[in-house]
Scaffold this motif. Sequence first.
Motif: not given
Length: 206
Positions: A84-105
């Motif tokens: 997604v970052l590559r497609e947006a063409g952006v640099s000097d960027v960090v994305a962190v996705v924090t996930r809380w598991f909801g019980g369903t795979l």
Amino acid sequence: MSSYLTLARDARVEIEVKHSRFLCTLRRVPSEAEARALVAALRKEHWDARHHCSAFVLGPDAAVQRSSDDGEPAGTAGAPMLEVLREAGVSDVVAVVTRWFGGTLLGAGGLVRAYGDTVRLAVESAGTLRRDLVTEFEVSLDHGSAGRVENELRARGLVVLASAYGDRVTLLVGSTTPASVAPLVAEVTGGEATAEQVGERWVDAG
């Protein structure tokens, strides 16, 4: 490489998929050390989350690219985030996705979509701006004309990067068209000042 895109602002976006929460923290960072520091800080802040997946792109030429699935099945989190970052063409960027598991795979496809969609929404929220490589020049002026000259240089498209006040006023100006600077300074000062090239730097262009 004379310009590249980065984030206009930081962003934080959350989505829910089958009771799992996905929180994307998107930041502009100048180095890999700061990117990794953000991951560590979020891991501490959201200690109750199961995963803190990350992706970052650094450098004017996007030469540094890293991603981490942080315990999710290989290729289902960090890689789609990085894409997604590559497609947006952006640099000097960090994305962190924090996930809380909801019980369903969610399955591999569901994870890829969830992680990618969360980052995509964050990028849309942040917006982008262009950074330009400008050549720096020093211009020394008398105090009486400094304000007028500074305003005229800005109006003609030069970026005023800094100013210093002493016996004379020294402006540090930047331009993406360095050949135009000397004649322009001569014109607006009536030939009383010259422009001395002193370096280069990246600046936000908007």
